[in-house]
Design a protein around this motif. Structure first.
Motif, PDB file in Angstrom:
ATOM      1  N   SER A  22      20.436 -57.885 -31.194  1.00  0.00           N
ATOM      2  CA  SER A  22      19.944 -56.761 -30.392  1.00  0.00           C
ATOM      3  C   SER A  22      18.588 -57.139 -29.802  1.00  0.00           C
ATOM      4  O   SER A  22      17.766 -57.759 -30.471  1.00  0.00           O
ATOM      5  CB  SER A  22      19.817 -55.489 -31.245  1.00  0.00           C
ATOM      6  OG  SER A  22      18.965 -55.699 -32.357  1.00  0.00           O
ATOM      7  N   HIS A  93      25.838 -59.302 -28.281  1.00  0.00           N
ATOM      8  CA  HIS A  93      24.486 -58.744 -28.235  1.00  0.00           C
ATOM      9  C   HIS A  93      24.488 -57.389 -27.532  1.00  0.00           C
ATOM     10  O   HIS A  93      25.406 -57.068 -26.773  1.00  0.00           O
ATOM     11  CB  HIS A  93      23.525 -59.704 -27.525  1.00  0.00           C
ATOM     12  CG  HIS A  93      23.725 -59.790 -26.047  1.00  0.00           C
ATOM     13  ND1 HIS A  93      24.635 -60.644 -25.468  1.00  0.00           N
ATOM     14  CD2 HIS A  93      23.138 -59.129 -25.014  1.00  0.00           C
ATOM     15  CE1 HIS A  93      24.597 -60.515 -24.152  1.00  0.00           C
ATOM     16  NE2 HIS A  93      23.700 -59.593 -23.849  1.00  0.00           N
ATOM     17  N   VAL A  94      23.439 -56.621 -27.809  1.00  0.00           N
ATOM     18  CA  VAL A  94      23.257 -55.314 -27.195  1.00  0.00           C
ATOM     19  C   VAL A  94      21.785 -55.158 -26.858  1.00  0.00           C
ATOM     20  O   VAL A  94      20.907 -55.712 -27.546  1.00  0.00           O
ATOM     21  CB  VAL A  94      23.726 -54.180 -28.146  1.00  0.00           C
ATOM     22  CG1 VAL A  94      22.911 -54.161 -29.427  1.00  0.00           C
ATOM     23  CG2 VAL A  94      23.656 -52.825 -27.456  1.00  0.00           C
ATOM     24  N   ILE A  96      18.504 -52.558 -26.087  1.00  0.00           N
ATOM     25  CA  ILE A  96      17.981 -51.212 -26.338  1.00  0.00           C
ATOM     26  C   ILE A  96      16.733 -51.009 -25.493  1.00  0.00           C
ATOM     27  O   ILE A  96      15.774 -51.788 -25.584  1.00  0.00           O
ATOM     28  CB  ILE A  96      17.641 -50.999 -27.824  1.00  0.00           C
ATOM     29  CG1 ILE A  96      18.898 -51.100 -28.685  1.00  0.00           C
ATOM     30  CG2 ILE A  96      16.980 -49.644 -28.042  1.00  0.00           C
ATOM     31  CD1 ILE A  96      19.042 -52.385 -29.431  1.00  0.00           C
ATOM     32  N   TYR A 108      23.219 -50.546 -21.265  1.00  0.00           N
ATOM     33  CA  TYR A 108      22.320 -50.709 -22.406  1.00  0.00           C
ATOM     34  C   TYR A 108      22.143 -49.365 -23.092  1.00  0.00           C
ATOM     35  O   TYR A 108      22.527 -48.325 -22.558  1.00  0.00           O
ATOM     36  CB  TYR A 108      20.974 -51.284 -21.963  1.00  0.00           C
ATOM     37  CG  TYR A 108      20.123 -50.329 -21.146  1.00  0.00           C
ATOM     38  CD1 TYR A 108      19.004 -49.704 -21.700  1.00  0.00           C
ATOM     39  CD2 TYR A 108      20.420 -50.042 -19.816  1.00  0.00           C
ATOM     40  CE1 TYR A 108      18.219 -48.838 -20.958  1.00  0.00           C
ATOM     41  CE2 TYR A 108      19.631 -49.183 -19.060  1.00  0.00           C
ATOM     42  CZ  TYR A 108      18.540 -48.576 -19.641  1.00  0.00           C
ATOM     43  OH  TYR A 108      17.772 -47.716 -18.907  1.00  0.00           O
ATOM     44  N   ILE A 140      19.858 -45.945 -34.347  1.00  0.00           N
ATOM     45  CA  ILE A 140      20.413 -47.164 -33.747  1.00  0.00           C
ATOM     46  C   ILE A 140      20.678 -48.220 -34.821  1.00  0.00           C
ATOM     47  O   ILE A 140      21.714 -48.882 -34.829  1.00  0.00           O
ATOM     48  CB  ILE A 140      19.462 -47.705 -32.663  1.00  0.00           C
ATOM     49  CG1 ILE A 140      19.388 -46.719 -31.500  1.00  0.00           C
ATOM     50  CG2 ILE A 140      19.920 -49.076 -32.163  1.00  0.00           C
ATOM     51  CD1 ILE A 140      18.274 -47.027 -30.504  1.00  0.00           C
ATOM     52  N   LEU A 144      24.346 -49.824 -35.551  1.00  0.00           N
ATOM     53  CA  LEU A 144      24.625 -51.242 -35.312  1.00  0.00           C
ATOM     54  C   LEU A 144      24.934 -51.984 -36.612  1.00  0.00           C
ATOM     55  O   LEU A 144      25.784 -52.885 -36.634  1.00  0.00           O
ATOM     56  CB  LEU A 144      23.443 -51.897 -34.599  1.00  0.00           C
ATOM     57  CG  LEU A 144      23.120 -51.370 -33.193  1.00  0.00           C
ATOM     58  CD1 LEU A 144      21.964 -52.153 -32.583  1.00  0.00           C
ATOM     59  CD2 LEU A 144      24.346 -51.434 -32.285  1.00  0.00           C
ATOM     60  N   LEU A 151      22.196 -57.813 -38.822  1.00  0.00           N
ATOM     61  CA  LEU A 151      21.662 -57.339 -37.550  1.00  0.00           C
ATOM     62  C   LEU A 151      20.414 -58.143 -37.220  1.00  0.00           C
ATOM     63  O   LEU A 151      19.451 -58.150 -37.991  1.00  0.00           O
ATOM     64  CB  LEU A 151      21.324 -55.849 -37.626  1.00  0.00           C
ATOM     65  CG  LEU A 151      20.716 -55.237 -36.359  1.00  0.00           C
ATOM     66  CD1 LEU A 151      21.684 -55.342 -35.185  1.00  0.00           C
ATOM     67  CD2 LEU A 151      20.322 -53.782 -36.599  1.00  0.00           C
ATOM     68  N   ILE A 153      17.280 -58.557 -34.749  1.00  0.00           N
ATOM     69  CA  ILE A 153      16.524 -57.687 -33.844  1.00  0.00           C
ATOM     70  C   ILE A 153      15.424 -58.497 -33.171  1.00  0.00           C
ATOM     71  O   ILE A 153      14.481 -58.950 -33.825  1.00  0.00           O
ATOM     72  CB  ILE A 153      15.898 -56.489 -34.582  1.00  0.00           C
ATOM     73  CG1 ILE A 153      16.932 -55.770 -35.452  1.00  0.00           C
ATOM     74  CG2 ILE A 153      15.276 -55.517 -33.578  1.00  0.00           C
ATOM     75  CD1 ILE A 153      16.337 -54.659 -36.320  1.00  0.00           C
TER      76      ILE A 153
END
Length: 346
Positions: A22, A93-94, A96, A108, A140, A144, A151, A153
């Protein structure tokens, strides 16, 4: 591996797991202070760096700006390293949005937070907005983490090491932060933070972070606290993650958390990442991408002090190597291939 024990066990537990990357994009007007950052080809383009990083990870090019975030002499955004790593290991992937001044031109997750103010001119954000940022981050993070074993980040925010220093100083930490420039403007950053501290510091840690920080810090702290109960967490970044953890201590961030970064940040003598993160009881995983051996001057620049880290590069490389069982020697040609692809498309 550096700092408190637990990092080795965390690495071993992730060898065959799933990863989700992320990228939290944000903005602080503190970056507009001359000489604070090199996160963009020119000051007027700083606001486009976070969305451009996000777009590059998705498209392999940027839509908010022409080309990719790159200095005129060919030094690219660390997002190039992040993209090469994620693609090599097929890690999804994402993105934010957490106060990015310019929204990315792609799908997004948006928090609706406003960008941070210049900390020399007033509080970065209201305390209520900081608490909302933490709450949104927790939501969030829980969401996730339910999709993955780990995860990861990362962040993209110009000037973020200065606001990180503000939070650390405001919370009583004598930490030193890194820089996106080979010559870390330590005196300038200290001067900025000292001026901000003259407004007076509350004993309430949330008021401190609201006054001296930026929106990325509470969102990532919230994400880590929301995720660590159900998955492992790699905080993919440099000394800004020390500020995230300093605030995160108030949120009950538990075990299964490590900072993953490049060796260029760990070896930065103007900063003290390992000590700062270790104060929160969290280990540091560092990786040397061997960019000093690259045939491309733009990539060698990372090993010479430019950028060092950013857009979650160190964490993405670490995750990719853990997932594929490869090492820096296998990663280097992938980064060079991506660099050449970008240059040919310029």
């Amino acid at each position: 591996m550096h700092g408190p024990p637990g990092g080795e066990e965390l690495v071993e537990s992730l060898g065959s797991g799933k990863f989700l990357f992320s990228l939290v994009i944000s903005y602080t007007e503190t970056c507009e202070i001359p000489g604070i950052t090199a996160a963009g080809a020119a000051p007027e383009l700083f606001q486009y760096t976070p969305p451009a990083d996000a777009e590059f990870l998705h498209y392999g090019r940027c839509r908010s700006i022409d080309g990719i975030p790159m200095t005129p002499d060919g030094k690219p955004t660390p997002a190039l390293l992040t993209k090469a790593a994620l693609e090599s290991a097929s890690i999804p992937h994402v993105v934010i949005g957490a106060g990015s001044k310019v929204p990315p031109m792609m799908p997004y997750m948006e928090t609706g937070l406003h960008w941070g103010g210049n900390i020399t001119q007033g509080p970065a954000m209201a305390r209520d907005d900081l608490l909302r940022a933490i709450d949104y981050g927790r939501i969030i993070g829980r969401t996730l983490s339910s999709l993955t074993d780990c995860l990861v980040i990362g962040e993209s925010i110009p000037g973020g090491t200065t606001t990180a220093l503000g939070v650390l100083r405001g919370l009583g930490r004598k930490a030193r932060v890194s820089s996106s420039m080979p010559e870390n403007p330590v005196e300038l950053k200290e001067h900025v933070v000292e001026n901000a501290l003259r407004r007076g510091v509350s004993e309430d840690p949330f008021s401190v972070a609201a006054s001296l920080g930026d929106p990325m810090i509470p969102v990532v702290a919230g994400m880590a606290s929301g995720a660590c109960g159900s998955s492992k967490v790699l905080l993919a970044g440099g000394t800004q993650m020390a500020a995230v953890l300093a605030l995160g201590e108030k949120l009950g961030i538990g075990g299964g958390v490590a900072v993953a970064t490049t060796s260029y940040v760990v070896d930065d003598e103007s900063a003290d990442l390992v000590e700062s993160v270790g104060a929160a009881g969290v280990p540091v995983i560092s990786v040397d991408p061997l960019l000093s051996k690259s045939k491309e001057p733009g990539l060698r620049a990372f090993s010479e002090g430019f950028a060092k880290e950013g857009a979650g590069a160190g964490g993405a490389i670490t995750a990719a190597m853990l997932k594929t069982g490869t090492g820096p020697r296998e990663f280097l040609p992938l980064a060079e291939d991506e660099y050449r692809r970008v240059l040919s498309a310029q």
